[in-house]
Design a protein around this motif. Structure first.
Motif, short mmCIF file in Angstrom:
data_model
loop_
_atom_site.label_atom_id
_atom_site.label_comp_id
_atom_site.label_asym_id
_atom_site.label_seq_id
_atom_site.Cartn_x
_atom_site.Cartn_y
_atom_site.Cartn_z
N PRO A 36 0.86 -1.27 0.00
CA PRO A 36 -0.08 0.07 -0.14
C PRO A 36 0.93 1.25 -0.02
O PRO A 36 1.90 1.33 0.58
CB PRO A 36 -0.90 -0.30 1.08
CG PRO A 36 -0.76 -1.61 1.63
CD PRO A 36 0.55 -2.04 1.18
N PRO A 37 0.50 2.26 -0.78
CA PRO A 37 1.43 3.59 -0.90
C PRO A 37 1.87 4.16 0.57
O PRO A 37 2.74 4.49 0.61
CB PRO A 37 0.09 4.63 -1.34
CG PRO A 37 -0.52 3.65 -2.11
CD PRO A 37 -0.79 2.54 -1.49
N ALA A 69 9.17 -0.91 2.37
CA ALA A 69 8.82 -1.95 1.21
C ALA A 69 10.22 -2.80 1.18
O ALA A 69 10.05 -3.95 0.83
CB ALA A 69 8.87 -1.64 -0.21
N TYR A 70 11.39 -2.25 1.60
CA TYR A 70 12.60 -2.84 1.51
C TYR A 70 13.15 -3.41 3.09
O TYR A 70 14.14 -3.80 3.14
CB TYR A 70 13.80 -2.14 0.83
CG TYR A 70 13.27 -2.51 -0.87
CD1 TYR A 70 13.27 -3.57 -1.51
CD2 TYR A 70 12.59 -1.25 -1.28
CE1 TYR A 70 13.00 -3.59 -2.84
CE2 TYR A 70 12.13 -1.41 -2.71
CZ TYR A 70 12.34 -2.53 -3.38
OH TYR A 70 11.74 -2.58 -4.71
N ILE A 77 -1.51 -5.67 3.41
CA ILE A 77 -1.87 -5.47 1.88
C ILE A 77 -3.59 -5.23 2.36
O ILE A 77 -3.88 -5.17 3.34
CB ILE A 77 -1.72 -6.33 0.86
CG1 ILE A 77 -2.16 -7.77 0.94
CG2 ILE A 77 -0.10 -6.17 0.45
CD1 ILE A 77 -2.02 -8.79 -0.30
N ALA A 78 -4.39 -5.04 1.13
CA ALA A 78 -5.62 -4.81 1.63
C ALA A 78 -6.38 -6.07 2.02
O ALA A 78 -5.63 -7.45 1.92
CB ALA A 78 -6.46 -4.52 0.10
N MET A 79 -7.53 -6.07 2.65
CA MET A 79 -8.45 -7.03 3.07
C MET A 79 -7.97 -8.11 3.88
O MET A 79 -8.03 -9.28 3.67
CB MET A 79 -8.97 -7.85 1.73
CG MET A 79 -9.68 -7.02 0.81
SD MET A 79 -10.25 -7.77 -0.80
CE MET A 79 -11.86 -8.29 0.01
N GLU A 80 -7.36 -7.47 4.86
CA GLU A 80 -6.45 -8.33 6.02
C GLU A 80 -5.44 -9.40 5.36
O GLU A 80 -5.38 -10.60 6.16
CB GLU A 80 -7.67 -8.74 6.84
CG GLU A 80 -8.52 -7.87 7.68
CD GLU A 80 -9.71 -8.18 8.44
OE1 GLU A 80 -9.79 -9.49 8.62
OE2 GLU A 80 -10.55 -7.44 8.52
N GLN A 81 -5.07 -9.23 4.25
CA GLN A 81 -4.12 -10.22 3.66
C GLN A 81 -2.64 -9.53 3.86
O GLN A 81 -2.51 -8.49 4.49
CB GLN A 81 -4.33 -10.68 2.67
CG GLN A 81 -5.80 -11.00 2.45
CD GLN A 81 -6.32 -12.15 3.28
OE1 GLN A 81 -5.28 -13.19 3.45
NE2 GLN A 81 -7.12 -12.43 3.68
#
Ligand code: SAH
Length: 208
Positions: A39-40, A46-47, A54-58
């Motif tokens: 996500p932004p 990220a590294y 990420i989205a949707m609880e994943q």
């Protein structure tokens, strides 16, 4: 404008330091911009060698685990690989540089739509996706040279084992929440040989 090259180089060196010796795997990880798969708001992380929401609880898996799982598949560039749990598409993108074609199944359509957009933006054309229950595998595409699960079933579904070629390799987290192991399964003429690699924590595979 942030350019993540130095962060990325540092992560690759850290993975090497943690014992990831497979040069092709590290090279593939160097090719894929992980910042585009998170996500932004989390781009700056990220590294880091960490899994991220990420989205949707994943979650997008930890780079070290992505490296170990990818290495365990022993890809030569010619394989057809089935992935269960597309999620952000990051693992599929890495695989796309190391095999002939990736078939990836995700049960949550919105995640898959985003992942497909990323593949297009990155000009990755050898990933085929579908929405569905990965526990059923991809019968029309079977058998596969390799199978990778990025969500954890309590035990590996027999349906998936049956879709693995003789001589093929499967990598999967297996077990219930607190006691998951990463397992590698080799299918031989005589049956299945299973090895535990390391303890892990993945989101559960949800059937149906
Ligand atoms: N490989 C992903 C990791 C995603 S997390 C990445 O690199 O980002 C695991 C994913 O498995 C989640 O998106 C979840 O929705 C999905 N999943 C869980 N059960 C599933 C099932 N039965 N079939 C397909 N996907 C499933």
């Amino acid at each position: 404008m942030t350019d993540f090259q130095s962060e990325k180089a540092r992560l690759i060196m850290a993975l090497r330091g943690m014992g990831v010796g497979e040069t092709e795997v590290l090279a593939a990880m160097e090719q894929v911009p992980r910042e585009q798969f998170v996500p932004p708001a989390l781009r700056d992380h990220a590294y880091e060698n960490a899994s991220l929401p990420i989205a949707m609880e994943q979650t997008i898996s930890q780079p070290y685990i992505v490296a170990r799982m990818t290495a365990a598949l022993q890809l030569t560039g010619r394989e057809r690989v089935l992935e269960i749990g597309t999620g952000s598409g990051y693992q599929a993108a890495i695989l796309s540089f190391l095999c002939r074609r990736v078939y990836s199944i995700e049960r949550l359509r919105p995640l898959l739509v985003e992942a497909e957009t990323r593949f297009r933006q990155l000009k990755i054309t050898n990933v085929t996706t579908k929405v569905g229950d990965g526990a059923k595998g991809w019968p029309e595409g079977a058998p596969f040279d390799r199978i990778i699960l990025t969500c954890a079933p309590p035990s590996i579904p027999v349906t998936l084992l049956k879709q693995l070629k003789t001589g093929g390799i499967m990598v999967a987290p297996e077990g219930r929440d607190r006691t998951q192991n990463l397992v590698v399964v080799h299918r031989t003429e005589d049956g299945f040989e299973k090895q535990d690699i390391l303890p892990v924590k993945f989101v559960p595979l949800i059937e149906g």
